[in-house]
Each structure stands twice: as structure tokens, then as C-alpha cells.
Design a protein around this motif. Structure first.
Motif, mmCIF file in Angstrom:
data_model
loop_
_atom_site.group_PDB
_atom_site.id
_atom_site.type_symbol
_atom_site.label_atom_id
_atom_site.label_comp_id
_atom_site.label_asym_id
_atom_site.label_seq_id
_atom_site.Cartn_x
_atom_site.Cartn_y
_atom_site.Cartn_z
ATOM 1 N N ILE A 94 0.839 -1.185 -0.055
ATOM 2 C CA ILE A 94 -0.095 0.065 -0.062
ATOM 3 C C ILE A 94 1.174 1.392 0.074
ATOM 4 N N GLY A 95 0.501 2.121 -1.030
ATOM 5 C CA GLY A 95 1.440 3.322 -0.919
ATOM 6 C C GLY A 95 2.426 3.269 -1.915
ATOM 7 N N MET A 96 2.951 2.023 -2.431
ATOM 8 C CA MET A 96 3.885 2.066 -3.469
ATOM 9 C C MET A 96 3.184 1.880 -4.847
ATOM 10 N N PRO A 97 3.980 2.309 -5.725
ATOM 11 C CA PRO A 97 3.684 2.289 -7.180
ATOM 12 C C PRO A 97 3.348 0.809 -7.603
ATOM 13 N N THR A 98 2.336 0.351 -8.312
ATOM 14 C CA THR A 98 2.011 -0.636 -8.559
ATOM 15 C C THR A 98 2.688 -0.948 -10.272
ATOM 16 N N PRO A 99 3.260 -2.437 -10.398
ATOM 17 C CA PRO A 99 3.662 -2.665 -11.855
ATOM 18 C C PRO A 99 2.462 -2.424 -12.765
ATOM 19 N N MET A 100 3.128 -2.302 -13.931
ATOM 20 C CA MET A 100 2.264 -1.649 -15.118
ATOM 21 C C MET A 100 2.261 -2.704 -16.325
ATOM 22 N N ALA A 101 1.277 -2.914 -16.848
ATOM 23 C CA ALA A 101 1.261 -3.891 -18.045
ATOM 24 C C ALA A 101 0.542 -3.217 -19.183
ATOM 25 N N THR A 102 1.294 -3.224 -20.463
ATOM 26 C CA THR A 102 0.687 -2.523 -21.633
ATOM 27 C C THR A 102 0.794 -3.359 -22.766
ATOM 28 N N VAL A 103 -0.417 -3.363 -23.399
ATOM 29 C CA VAL A 103 -0.565 -4.183 -24.663
ATOM 30 C C VAL A 103 -0.782 -3.121 -25.693
ATOM 31 N N THR A 104 0.197 -3.310 -26.763
ATOM 32 C CA THR A 104 0.004 -2.372 -27.992
ATOM 33 C C THR A 104 -0.031 -3.031 -29.240
ATOM 34 N N VAL A 105 -1.011 -2.645 -30.038
ATOM 35 C CA VAL A 105 -1.368 -3.281 -31.432
ATOM 36 C C VAL A 105 -0.960 -2.340 -32.468
ATOM 37 N N VAL A 106 -0.085 -2.665 -33.081
ATOM 38 C CA VAL A 106 0.289 -2.012 -34.502
ATOM 39 C C VAL A 106 -0.156 -2.325 -35.625
ATOM 40 N N SER A 107 -1.126 -1.598 -36.309
ATOM 41 C CA SER A 107 -1.712 -2.457 -37.593
ATOM 42 C C SER A 107 -1.137 -1.798 -38.692
ATOM 43 N N GLY A 108 -0.475 -2.257 -39.857
ATOM 44 C CA GLY A 108 -0.302 -1.848 -40.863
ATOM 45 C C GLY A 108 1.452 -1.696 -41.093
ATOM 46 N N ALA A 109 2.088 -2.325 -40.126
ATOM 47 C CA ALA A 109 3.274 -2.456 -40.146
ATOM 48 C C ALA A 109 4.011 -3.550 -39.490
ATOM 49 N N GLY A 110 5.271 -4.093 -39.818
ATOM 50 C CA GLY A 110 5.774 -5.214 -39.237
ATOM 51 C C GLY A 110 5.626 -6.627 -39.560
ATOM 52 N N GLY A 111 4.615 -6.662 -40.536
ATOM 53 C CA GLY A 111 4.301 -8.132 -41.242
ATOM 54 C C GLY A 111 5.347 -8.282 -42.219
ATOM 55 N N THR A 112 4.846 -9.486 -42.886
ATOM 56 C CA THR A 112 5.705 -10.067 -43.782
ATOM 57 C C THR A 112 5.495 -9.613 -45.289
ATOM 58 N N THR A 113 4.312 -9.147 -45.320
ATOM 59 C CA THR A 113 3.722 -8.581 -46.676
ATOM 60 C C THR A 113 4.677 -7.476 -47.099
ATOM 61 N N SER A 114 4.977 -7.223 -48.500
ATOM 62 C CA SER A 114 5.372 -5.916 -48.914
ATOM 63 C C SER A 114 4.543 -4.928 -49.157
ATOM 64 N N ARG A 115 4.887 -3.601 -48.860
ATOM 65 C CA ARG A 115 4.028 -2.423 -49.201
ATOM 66 C C ARG A 115 4.770 -1.539 -49.920
ATOM 67 N N PRO A 116 3.845 -0.637 -50.921
ATOM 68 C CA PRO A 116 4.699 0.188 -51.616
ATOM 69 C C PRO A 116 5.134 1.221 -50.667
ATOM 70 N N PRO A 117 6.150 2.214 -51.268
ATOM 71 C CA PRO A 117 6.268 3.405 -50.234
ATOM 72 C C PRO A 117 5.308 3.980 -49.719
ATOM 73 N N ALA A 118 4.251 4.570 -50.606
ATOM 74 C CA ALA A 118 3.095 5.275 -50.485
ATOM 75 C C ALA A 118 1.955 4.655 -49.619
ATOM 76 N N ALA A 119 2.165 3.561 -48.672
ATOM 77 C CA ALA A 119 1.358 2.827 -48.082
ATOM 78 C C ALA A 119 0.476 3.687 -47.031
ATOM 79 N N PRO A 120 -0.453 3.314 -46.445
ATOM 80 C CA PRO A 120 -1.393 4.223 -45.575
ATOM 81 C C PRO A 120 -0.396 4.191 -44.337
ATOM 82 N N ALA A 121 -0.580 5.063 -43.405
ATOM 83 C CA ALA A 121 -0.012 5.071 -41.960
ATOM 84 C C ALA A 121 -0.378 4.100 -41.325
ATOM 85 N N THR A 122 0.347 3.932 -40.268
ATOM 86 C CA THR A 122 0.077 2.575 -39.387
ATOM 87 C C THR A 122 -1.023 3.271 -38.347
#
Length: 332
Positions: A188-216
Motif C-alpha cells: 500500500i502506497g507503493m507504485p504498482t507494476p504496469m502492463a501495456t498491450v500495444t497493437v500496431v496495424s499496417g507495419a511489421g508484417g511479412t507482406t511487402s507494401r509500396p512506399p506510399a502505403a497508408p499510415a500505421t
């Protein structure tokens, strides 16, 4: 014969292929229940055509990466047996850095990243973390044991294409404790651990995209986490302390918000072999209906109170579908 009896008789005259097709459009639970209708329905409900529809389309490619060679060994005599095998005993992939299984209710993929597949702060320092083999109940042959750190941070990443589309998932930290632990309790009174879940769509996959791809597109949610479960009285005191601190900070009445709840651990089901494994939900996220080929989910757990900590044993981070329906038996 009444109308209902005549209709039932007509159903029994349908070719097995037609019955199997109709059952394949339902769920694994419905298929098991329909097998009790009649011998003809049982033959259709147990057919490979039905259970192949419940398996992920890419299950053969995934099983080709299995460490135990489940597909090559011919361990399963039918698609239903394969489905039951993956529900009850997930297989290890890629040199035991990941496990793959299925949700018994829906057939959706369940993936667990081993401790070796995670990014652990100071994880390569033998004075901070120790890699321990063969703990009872662990799905993986190796787990990570915390020896001594003041900064605890664990992160896992996975491409959304490895999960089932149009499915809401929850991420869980799977862990246990050594005989001696310090600095992991929620005070009590101490900061608690934090969990973060982040989903990034439109980047990081295996498919190739042209340079003008939509923003993530990025979505993030955070939750307070407690690794060592507090008793009911201590939990109430902790919540009251939060309200008191907010009132002092803002000088006004603060209504208790359910979002202030701290997520606490629970014993892990189906771990097998004991070991005292538990899990705590870190957050949830949705895989888009398109499958998220270019998407990545990142799950992180961070405790940065400055307290020195020891005794945490990490098995991995599991991603499995959120579901509240009852379990089904595949041998019905």
C-alpha cells in the motif's frame, strides 16, 4: 406420422456429405452434440470434412514447424483426434520458443511465447537472471528465474497473422515463485507494476507494401498488475488508499472507478504436473477480420519502483481467445 416426425425422417435421408457440410458451419461444441442425434449424424459429425473446417487453414504449415513431428509421426488417426490433441496438449515450435494449440470452444489459435522468446531486461546477465531447466508443470524445457534486479521489464512481440482473425485475445503472464522472494508483493502506497498491450496495424508484417502505403494505426491499453495476490482486506485497504491519495491531490471528492482495480493472479488451469504456476491477465486486444497480416502485438510488463526483487520464475506470455462459454467434451 405428424409433421415433426415426417420432417425428422426426411433429415435422416440426407446424404452424409450434406449433413457434414451443415455441421461444419456450426462450432466444435455443436458438432459434438449433434453426434448424439443418430448413428448417421455421428458419422457425419466425426468426419474429417467437419473437423478440418474447425482447424485453422494454415495448421499444416504450423505443424511442420513442430519440434515433436506430430504431423509426420501420424499420431492422430483423424482430424477430430488432431483437434483434440491440439486443445489438450499444445505442441512446441521453433526449438521450443513457442507453443501452438487450439481453443476448445471455438478452434481459435492459442500461442504462448516461452521465456527465451521474450525480451527480458538484464536477461543475459547471469548475476541477474538464471535459466533453469525442467521445472514441473512447465510447457517449455527452460524457464527464467529472477535473481536480483531493481528494474523488472518483460516484453513479447507476435505478428497478428499467427493468430485467428476476427477474434478478441487476452495476454497472460505465466509465472511462479522460487522458495525465497522479495520485492514482488503489492505494498500500500507503493507504485504498482504496469502492463501495456500495444497493437500496431499496417507495419511489421511479412507482406511487402509500396512506399506510399497508408499510415500505421496504433492502439494501446494499460493496467495495474499485482504479482503476489493480496488478501481481501489488504485489497480493500489498497483501493481506499488510492482514493485518499487522489482526493489529496485534486482537493475534491473522487468517485471510486472500477478501472482502478488491480489485476491479481489466479492458479493456472491445465498446466499439468504441479509447479505452482499462476497467471495474471495483462490486457486484451482484437485481431481484425482481415487477419492482420501487417500487424504486430506487443505485450509488456514493467515494475520500476526501484525495489530490489528476487524469486520470480517466468515461463512465458500466453495469448488466447477471450471466451466465457462452457467447456465441451470432444469424446461425446
Amino acid at each position: 406420422m405428424d409433421c415433426e416426425g415426417a420432417a425428422a425422417a426426411e433429415i435422416y435421408r440426407l446424404p452424409e456429405e450434406c449433413v457434414a457440410y451443415a455441421i461444419s458451419m456450426t462450432t466444435p461444441g455443436d458438432a459434438c452434440h449433434s453426434s448424439a442425434v443418430s448413428p448417421a449424424f455421428r458419422a457425419a459429425a466425426d468426419s474429417d470434412a467437419v473437423w478440418d473446417s474447425f482447424l485453422p487453414p494454415d495448421h499444416a504449415a504450423i505443424l511442420a514447424r513442430a519440434d515433436d513431428g506430430i504431423a509426420a509421426a501420424g499420431e492422430c488417426a483423424s482430424k477430430k483426434d488432431l483437434f483434440a490433441r491440439l486443445c489438450g496438449r499444445p505442441v512446441l515450435l521453433d526449438d521450443a520458443t513457442m507453443s501452438f494449440g487450439l481453443d476448445r470452444r471455438s478452434g481459435a489459435k492459442c500461442v504462448m511465447l516461452s521465456a527465451r522468446a521474450l525480451s527480458i531486461a538484464w536477461g543475459d546477465d547471469p548475476s541477474r537472471w538464471r535459466w533453469t531447466p525442467g521445472l514441473p508443470g512447465s510447457r517449455f524445457p527452460e524457464v527464467a528465474e529472477l535473481l536480483d534486479v531493481c528494474w523488472l521489464e518483460i516484453t513479447g512481440k507476435l505478428q497478428l497473422s499467427l493468430l485467428s482473425p476476427a477474434t478478441t485475445y487476452a495476454a497472460y503472464l505465466v509465472y511462479s515463485f522460487a522458495d525465497y522472494t522479495t520485492g514482488l508483493e503489492c505494498n500500500i502506497g507503493m507504485p504498482t507494476p504496469m502492463a501495456t498491450v500495444t497493437v500496431v496495424s499496417g507495419a511489421g508484417g511479412t507482406t511487402s507494401r509500396p512506399p506510399a502505403a497508408p499510415a500505421t494505426t496504433t492502439t494501446t491499453e494499460q493496467h495495474k498488475i499485482c504479482l503476489q495476490h493480496m488478501g481481501e482486506e489488504e485489497t480493500i485497504m489498497h483501493r481506499q488508499e488510492l482514493v485518499i491519495r487522489l482526493r489529496k491531490a485534486f482537493g475534491r471528492t473522487v468517485r471510486f472507478d472500477p478501472d482502478m482495480d488491480i489485476r491479481c493472479p489466479r492458479p493456472r488451469d491445465g498446466g499439468g504436473g504441479g509447479g505452482g504456476w499462476r497467471e495474471v491477465e495483462l490486457g486484451e486486444f482484437a485481431v481484425p477480420a482481415a487477419g492482420g497480416e501487417d500487424g504486430v502485438v506487443e505485450v509488456s510488463f514493467k515494475e520500476e519502483t526501484g525495489r530490489w526483487k528476487t524469486g520470480l520464475i517466468v515461463q512465458g506470455i500466453e495469448l488466447r481467445p477471450k471466451c466465457t462459454s462452457k467447456l465441451i467434451k470432444l469424446d461425446s
